[in-house]
Scaffold this motif. Structure first.
Motif, mmCIF file in Angstrom:
data_model
loop_
_atom_site.group_PDB
_atom_site.id
_atom_site.type_symbol
_atom_site.label_atom_id
_atom_site.label_comp_id
_atom_site.label_asym_id
_atom_site.label_seq_id
_atom_site.Cartn_x
_atom_site.Cartn_y
_atom_site.Cartn_z
ATOM 1 N N LEU A 99 -4.203 10.235 -2.452
ATOM 2 C CA LEU A 99 -4.359 9.108 -3.370
ATOM 3 C C LEU A 99 -3.754 7.864 -2.734
ATOM 4 N N LYS A 100 -4.575 6.828 -2.551
ATOM 5 C CA LYS A 100 -4.116 5.556 -1.986
ATOM 6 C C LYS A 100 -3.997 4.539 -3.117
ATOM 7 N N ILE A 101 -2.813 3.943 -3.236
ATOM 8 C CA ILE A 101 -2.548 2.981 -4.301
ATOM 9 C C ILE A 101 -2.121 1.664 -3.665
ATOM 10 N N ALA A 157 -6.467 2.051 -7.201
ATOM 11 C CA ALA A 157 -6.269 3.399 -6.668
ATOM 12 C C ALA A 157 -7.600 3.969 -6.194
ATOM 13 N N THR A 158 -7.581 4.606 -5.041
ATOM 14 C CA THR A 158 -8.765 5.273 -4.498
ATOM 15 C C THR A 158 -8.345 6.613 -3.898
ATOM 16 N N LEU A 180 -7.103 6.765 -14.153
ATOM 17 C CA LEU A 180 -6.073 6.381 -15.116
ATOM 18 C C LEU A 180 -5.400 5.075 -14.702
ATOM 19 N N ILE A 181 -5.097 4.944 -13.423
ATOM 20 C CA ILE A 181 -4.435 3.729 -12.926
ATOM 21 C C ILE A 181 -5.391 2.543 -12.951
ATOM 22 N N ASN A 182 -6.615 2.729 -12.500
ATOM 23 C CA ASN A 182 -7.579 1.621 -12.456
ATOM 24 C C ASN A 182 -7.922 1.107 -13.848
ATOM 25 N N VAL A 190 0.842 -1.191 0.000
ATOM 26 C CA VAL A 190 0.000 0.000 0.000
ATOM 27 C C VAL A 190 0.879 1.242 0.000
ATOM 28 N N ASN A 191 0.636 2.134 -0.945
ATOM 29 C CA ASN A 191 1.250 3.466 -0.973
ATOM 30 C C ASN A 191 0.180 4.494 -0.625
ATOM 31 N N MET A 192 0.474 5.351 0.334
ATOM 32 C CA MET A 192 -0.473 6.404 0.714
ATOM 33 C C MET A 192 0.132 7.759 0.392
#
Length: 453
Positions: free
Chosen positions: A222-224, A210-211, A200-202, A149-151
């Motif tokens: 942006l949470k990835i 991404a949310t 774009l990511i989804n 998880v990247n926040m």
């Protein structure tokens, strides 16, 4: 021509008045050997059958056709149940977990029918039953397999974002590198650009989700996260990496939004089975080539876990028995409609009741009783308890014997249903002077067809 029209009229009258119940079941098809047995049985009946004068009335016709059709339905019911699973389905087993909040289980071996059970324990959580043939196992879960998880940075939602221009960044995952390009327009806010990046990511479908997350202060980030959980063999805990260092122009968005900041690395699931430590790169895995286990939660404390194993499939067993008894009751009910007009119906019902009476004592302990009308009642709760408490073998034995006896009787009835019809004997055959011939078809035996081309 007139004769043909008259024949069609008679034929159509028969179909509309006495048309039997159609069936597409495979149990209405037979091998040559089975048809040979039926033919021989008919020939034996015809060999010594006297000459009858039958009662010719619409009600009698419906009655005799009804006997044949109801008998066929009863045979199909018994055959489908006894042929579907061994011994009327009471030997079926189901995988269980004593605590589905820790682990769920599906049996994937070849020994039993596999199925998921979500109600696999008593109220106190203890294991309901175990066959003894397939051992049960205790599993404790220390941690579940997780994704990376990247926040990103929490930025004021309505403030202006980066300067209006084109931007790009690289996303590396599973040895593949993907370049994402996007534009920031005049008047775009942080929230606008974060939402655009998330879509774009989804939409790229590369295993990244991404949310946009919001806090109580009016900020958004942006949470990835990776769709993959755990660490595959030979890989490190970093499933994906985001950077714009190699981008020649349009740099700066990665640091601004903070989407390269890892807050959780991917981890494997850690657990113990029967006291042996183990780990898996996914929360679902196959154990001992028998159980597909899905970890659903962490054990609340050391020593507390879920027991997995197999137990009797009571729901399937009760359903099979209910269908079997339902077929028997339907037959009795259909024949009982002619109790007053056809004396043979009372004789037929009596013969069926005698068969049920032979096994009534054995089946009573399973919650199956015979009422005053000759029909059978089932106490499903009592039957389920009897199966769970180890009465399955006894149930199998008594129900197999009962089903076999009813099946043999139904075959006997279907060969000569006229035996239960009102009739007057006109002439007996000379005893000992008759011979068996399959070419001597009688109007009093057979009646095997239920449809015509």
């Amino acid at each position: 021509m007139a004769y043909s029209l008259a024949l069609n009229t008679v034929y159509n009258q028969y179909l509309t008045t006495y048309a039997p119940k159609k069936s597409d079941t495979r149990y209405d098809t037979h091998k040559k050997s089975e048809l040979r047995v039926v033919t021989n049985s008919m020939a034996k009946v015809n060999k010594d059958a006297p000459l009858y004068k039958l009662e010719n009335s619409p009600e009698s016709n419906r009655y005799i056709i009804g006997i044949k059709e109801e008998t066929r339905q009863l045979q199909n019911t018994i055959t489908s149940i006894m042929g579907n699973t061994d011994a009327v389905g009471l030997n079926g087993k189901i995988a269980y977990s004593s605590d589905v909040n820790i682990a769920r289980v599906v049996y994937v071996g070849q020994d039993i029918h596999s199925e998921v059970s979500n109600n696999a324990s008593d109220e106190d959580g203890r294991v309901v039953a175990n066959t003894g043939e397939i051992p049960s196992h205790k599993i404790e879960v220390q941690s579940l397999a997780s994704s990376q998880v990247n926040m990103g940075n929490f930025l004021p939602k309505n403030e202006r974002a980066l300067p209006a221009q084109d931007y790009a960044f690289d996303l590396n995952i599973n040895g593949q590198s993907y370049e994402f390009q996007y534009s920031v327009r005049e008047g775009d806010t942080n929230f606008d650009v974060q939402g655009r990046l998330g879509r774009l990511i989804n939409n790229s479908n590369i295993g990244i989700n991404a949310t946009v997350e919001e806090d109580d202060l009016g900020n958004s980030a942006l949470k990835i996260s990776s769709a993959q959980v755990g660490i595959h063999f030979g890989e490190n805990s970093r499933v994906f990496n985001i950077t714009d260092e190699s981008i020649t122009k349009g740099r700066g968005s990665v640091d601004y939004f903070g989407i390269n900041r890892v807050v959780r690395d991917a981890t494997n699931a850690h657990f113990t089975i029967d006291g042996n430590e183990a780990e898996a790169s996914a929360n679902s895995f196959v154990f001992d080539k028998r159980f597909e286990i899905t970890l659903t939660g962490v054990s609340p404390e050391e020593g507390i876990g879920a027991v997995i194993g197999v137990k009797p499939d009571t729901e399937a067993a009760v359903e099979h028995v209910n269908n079997l008894i339902g077929g028997y009751n339907q037959f009795i009910k259909a024949i009982d409609e002619y109790r007053e007009s056809q004396s043979g119906s009372r004789m037929l019902i009596g013969e069926m009741q005698n068969i049920a009476g032979l096994y009534s004592e054995q089946m009573e302990s399973l919650g199956i009783t015979v009422n005053e009308k000759g029909m059978m009642d089932i106490d499903k709760e009592r039957l389920g308890r009897a199966i769970i408490e180890g009465e399955g073998e006894k149930a199998v034995s008594s129900l197999k014997q009962f089903s076999g006896a009813v099946l043999r009787k139904s075959k006997q009835i279907s060969v000569n249903p006229v035996n239960y019809m009102n009739k007057t004997i006109v002439e007996y055959k000379n005893p000992g002077k008759n011979f068996l011939s399959p070419y001597m078809a009688s109007a009093y035996a057979g009646m095997m067809f239920n449809s015509y081309c």
